[in-house]
Design a protein around this motif. Structure first.
Motif, PDB file in Angstrom:
ATOM      1  N   LEU A   1      -5.347   2.902   0.285  1.00 52.67           N
ATOM      2  CA  LEU A   1      -5.112   3.271  -1.117  1.00 52.67           C
ATOM      3  C   LEU A   1      -6.050   4.393  -1.562  1.00 52.67           C
ATOM      4  O   LEU A   1      -5.659   5.289  -2.310  1.00 52.67           O
TER       5      LEU A   1
ATOM      6  N   ASP B   1      -5.914  -0.186  -9.742  1.00 54.21           N
ATOM      7  CA  ASP B   1      -4.663  -0.773  -9.272  1.00 54.21           C
ATOM      8  C   ASP B   1      -4.853  -2.259  -9.008  1.00 54.21           C
ATOM      9  O   ASP B   1      -5.954  -2.712  -8.709  1.00 54.21           O
TER      10      ASP B   1
ATOM     11  N   HIS C   1      -9.686  -1.071  -7.025  1.00 49.52           N
ATOM     12  CA  HIS C   1      -8.527  -1.809  -6.532  1.00 49.52           C
ATOM     13  C   HIS C   1      -8.843  -3.302  -6.578  1.00 49.52           C
ATOM     14  O   HIS C   1      -9.892  -3.737  -6.120  1.00 49.52           O
TER      15      HIS C   1
ATOM     16  N   SER D   1      -6.248   8.254  -4.135  1.00 50.63           N
ATOM     17  CA  SER D   1      -6.960   8.232  -5.417  1.00 50.63           C
ATOM     18  C   SER D   1      -7.429   9.626  -5.825  1.00 50.63           C
ATOM     19  O   SER D   1      -7.957   9.802  -6.924  1.00 50.63           O
TER      20      SER D   1
ATOM     21  N   ASP E   1      -7.468  -6.857  -5.304  1.00 51.60           N
ATOM     22  CA  ASP E   1      -6.519  -7.561  -4.439  1.00 51.60           C
ATOM     23  C   ASP E   1      -6.389  -8.997  -4.947  1.00 51.60           C
ATOM     24  O   ASP E   1      -7.313  -9.808  -4.818  1.00 51.60           O
TER      25      ASP E   1
ATOM     26  N   TRP F   1     -11.972   5.053  -9.029  1.00 55.35           N
ATOM     27  CA  TRP F   1     -10.812   4.197  -8.710  1.00 55.35           C
ATOM     28  C   TRP F   1     -11.293   2.803  -8.329  1.00 55.35           C
ATOM     29  O   TRP F   1     -12.291   2.661  -7.620  1.00 55.35           O
TER      30      TRP F   1
ATOM     31  N   ARG G   1       0.836  -1.212   0.000  1.00 54.21           N
ATOM     32  CA  ARG G   1       0.000   0.000   0.000  1.00 54.21           C
ATOM     33  C   ARG G   1       0.859   1.246   0.000  1.00 54.21           C
ATOM     34  O   ARG G   1       0.461   2.292  -0.497  1.00 54.21           O
TER      35      ARG G   1
ATOM     36  N   ALA H   1      -7.426  -1.323   1.382  1.00 56.33           N
ATOM     37  CA  ALA H   1      -8.036  -0.586   0.276  1.00 56.33           C
ATOM     38  C   ALA H   1      -8.364   0.846   0.695  1.00 56.33           C
ATOM     39  O   ALA H   1      -8.200   1.787  -0.099  1.00 56.33           O
TER      40      ALA H   1
END
Ligand code: BES
Ligand code: MN
Ligand code: ZN
Length: 525
Positions: free
Chosen positions: A478, A400, A489, A482, A491, A487, A380, A475
Motif C-alpha cells: 500500500l 486507509d 493503514h 501513498s 488492518d 499515510w 491491496r 502494508a
C-alpha cells in the motif's frame, strides 16, 4: 496496456425477494445533572467501584444514599459476595426510600475507580444497554462516573448506550421485531453544562454511525453487491450533507484503474468507486484528510479460492469501506472544520471465467505494474488505485482501513487492529485518537527491508510477499501508492467482526474505526 471489458451484467434486480431492513432512528439521550435521588426512571444503572464505600460518603455513588435507598441491599450483596464490583457484574434491587424517584437501582461492577476511564465506561454502558434491552425496560438512566473529564465520560457513555442498540438479527422472521430502543437519561453527578450536553449528542451521533457501519458489514453478499453498497453508502452520507459521487465501470476504466478492474473481472457484478467530499465553507485549503476503505462486498479469494470453511464471513470484507462511509456521515453531522475526502473502491472478488489468474500483470492508475501471485490478495490491489485517487483529488494526509490480512489476526488476534504508516508523528496522532475512541490499535514496523519480499522478476512488484510478516508486506504494498504523503493503514481483519460475544460486544460486526476516522477530522496534524 489495454483494459478488457469482461461484460458485466446490466443493473438488475439485486436480491430477488429479499428486502433489506430499514435503519432504526433513535431518540436523543437526555442529560441531567444533580443528585441521583431526583431522577425519575424505571431503572437507574450506577457503576459501582470495588473501592466505593458501601455506606456512601464522599466519592460513593450519588453521595450518601444508594445503599440506603435500597434498604441496605447493596451492602448485603457486597458482604455476601453476591456482588463484588468486578467489571460487568450486575445487581438489581428495588428502591425503598420514598424520597428517591427511581423505581429500581442496578449497580454494575466497574472494577477499581482508578482504572475506570472513558474506555471502560463506554463498555459498561454497552453492557448495561444490552441488559436493559433484553429485559424490555423502556425508561432507564445511567449514572456517569469514572476518572477523567466529565464531557469525555459522558460522550463515552452515550456512545456505549447507543452501540447497545445494534441488532444483528436483521433477517429473522420467526421472532418479534427487535425490541424498541429504551429511552435513556444520562445522570451527571455534577452540573450537566453545555459542554457535557454537546458531548452526549456527539457520542450519540458517533454511536449511531458505528451502528450503520455494522449494519452494512452484516449485510450478506447477495443483498450488498457493489452497486447496492454504493447506493446505500451514498444515501447515508448524502443525507448528512456529504457530497457523493459514484463512478461506474466506464469511468473507472477511463481513469485507468487496472487494479480495481482486475479484481472485478471475475464477477458478473460491475465495480464502483464511491467518492465522498466534506468541504465545509471557510475550511483551510490544507490539510485535506483522505480516507480510503476496502470495499470487497464478498471475497471468495478468486481463482486462488478460499477453503469453504468460514468463507461466509467474507461478506464483511467491505467493513473498512463501511467505516469510511459512516465516518464521512459523522464528520458532516458533527461539522468537522477541515476538508475530508473519502474513497471506497468496491467490487466482488470472484473466480469467474474472465477472472484474473496467478501470474497475470495488472497496471495501476498510478502507472506501476503488479504481478498477481495470489488473487486472494485483492484488497491491496483495489486500495492501491483508491489511494492514488484520493491523492489525485487533493488529499494531503491518507488513512486507509481494510480487512486486509489473516496475518494481522495471527499477529494481534482479535483484540487490536494493526497500525502501520509513516511518518511516525502521523501514526502516533492516529494512535492517540484511536485510543480515545475505544478502537484498540497497535503499531507495526515498516522497515525498508520488508519491501524486498515484494520484488517481482517481471513487473514493478508482486501482490504478495510470502508468509513471513504478511500484514507488514501488505502494508508495504500500500505504501507504494501513498505518493510519499503522510499515510496510515489500519488492518482491521481481526477486529471488524466479533467471533465470540463479550459483555460489551455481541457476536457480529463491531463498527471498528468509524469513531477513530470521524474524530481524526477534529485533530491538528
Ligand atoms: N479479506 C482477506 C483477509 C481476511 C482474512 C480478513 C481473515 C478477515 C479474516 C484478504 O483479502 C485475504 O484474503 N488476504 C490473504 C492474503 C494472502 C493471500 C497474501 C490472507 O490473509 O490470507
Ligand atoms: Mn482475499
Ligand atoms: Zn479480502
Amino acid at each position: 496496456m489495454k483494459l478488457y471489458r469482461p461484460g458485466w451484467a446490466p443493473a438488475s434486480a439485486i436480491s430477488d425477494n429479499i428486502q433489506m431492513p430499514p435503519a432504526v432512528k433513535n431518540q436523543p439521550i437526555v442529560c441531567v445533572g444533580g443528585p441521583l435521588s431526583g431522577i425519575e426512571t424505571d431503572l437507574l444503572v450506577v457503576p459501582w467501584f470495588e473501592d466505593d464505600a458501601p455506606a456512601g460518603g464522599p466519592g460513593a455513588p450519588g453521595g450518601p444514599g444508594i445503599d440506603a435507598a435500597s434498604g441496605g441491599e447493596v451492602s448485603r450483596a457486597l458482604a455476601s459476595g453476591e456482588f463484588q464490583a468486578k467489571a460487568y457484574e450486575w445487581f438489581l434491587t428495588p428502591v425503598v426510600d420514598r424520597q428517591w424517584r427511581a423505581r429500581r437501582i442496578a449497580v454494575i461492577g466497574a472494577g477499581r475507580r482508578a482504572d475506570c476511564g472513558s474506555d471502560l465506561l463506554r463498555k459498561l454502558a454497552v453492557s448495561a444497554g444490552i441488559t436493559v434491552r433484553q429485559r424490555h425496560i423502556n425508561h432507564a438512566a445511567f449514572s456517569v462516573r469514572g476518572e477523567g473529564a466529565a464531557a469525555d465520560l459522558a460522550q463515552a457513555a452515550a456512545e456505549g448506550l447507543t452501540l447497545a442498540e445494534f441488532s444483528a438479527g436483521a433477517y429473522k422472521t420467526g421472532e418479534p421485531a427487535p425490541e424498541a430502543a429504551p429511552d435513556w437519561t444520562l445522570a451527571m453527578l455534577d452540573r450537566a453544562g453545555d459542554a457535557v450536553t454537546a458531548a452526549v449528542a456527539r457520542g450519540r451521533t458517533l454511536g449511531e454511525c458505528s451502528n450503520l457501519a455494522r449494519d452494512l458489514a452484516n449485510e450478506p453478499g447477495n443483498t450488498l453487491t457493489p452497486r447496492e453498497f454504493a447506493r446505500r453508502a451514498s444515501a447515508l452520507a448524502r443525507e448528512a450533507g456529504v457530497g457523493v459521487e459514484i463512478l461506474d465501470e466506464t469511468q473507472i476504466e477511463k481513469l485507468g484503474m487496472g487494479l480495481l478492474l482486475g479484481v472485478a473481472r471475475g464477477s458478473s457484478e460491475p465495480p464502483r468507486l464511491i467518492v465522498f467530499r466534506h468541504d465545509p465553507p471557510g475550511a483551510p485549503k490544507t490539510p485535506v484528510l483522505g480516507l480510503v476503505g476496502k470495499g470487497i462486498t464478498f471475497d471468495t479469494g478468486g481463482i486462488s479460492i478460499k477453503p469453504a470453511d468460514g468463507m461466509e464471513r467474507m461478506k464483511d470484507d467491505m467493513a473498512g469501506g463501511a467505516a469510511v462511509a459512516c465516518a464521512m456521515r459523522a464528520i458532516a453531522l458533527l461539522g468537522a472544520p477541515i476538508r475530508v475526502i473519502g474513497v471506497v473502491p468496491t467490487t466482488e472478488n470472484m473466480p469467474g471465467g474472465r477472472a484474473i489468474k496467478p501470474g497475470d500483470i495488472l497496471k495501476s492508475a498510478e502507472g506501476k505494474t503488479v504481478e498477481v501471485i495470489n488473487t486472494d490478495a485483492e484488497g491491496r490491489l483495489i486500495l492501491g488505485d483508491g489511494l492514488w485517487y484520493a491523492r489525485r483529488l487533493g488529499a494531503t494526509h491518507l488513512v486507509d482501513v481494510a480487512t486486509l490480512t489473516g496475518a494481522c489476526v495471527v499477529a494481534l488476534g482479535r483484540i487490536a487492529s494493526g497500525l502501520f504508516g509513516t511518518p511516525d508523528s502521523f501514526v502516533q496522532c492516529v494512535r492517540a485518537v484511536a485510543d480515545r475512541a475505544g478502537d484498540r490499535v497497535w503499531p507495526m514496523p515498516l522497515f525498508e527491508e520488508y519491501r524486498d519480499q515484494l520484488r517481482s522478476d517481471i513487473a514493478d512488484m508482486m501482490n504478495t510477499g510470502g508468509r513471513p510478516a504478511g500484514s507488514i508486506t501488505a502494508a508495504m504494498f500500500l505504501k507504494e501508492f501513498s505518493g510519499g504523503l503522510p499515510w496510515v493503514h489500519m488492518d482491521i481483519a481481526g477486529t471488524a467482526w466479533a467471533e465470540e460475544a463479550r459483555p460489551y460486544l455481541p457476536k457480529g460486526p463491531s463498527g471498528v474505526a468509524v469513531r477513530t476516522l470521524a474524530q481524526l477530522a477534529f485533530e491538528r496534524f
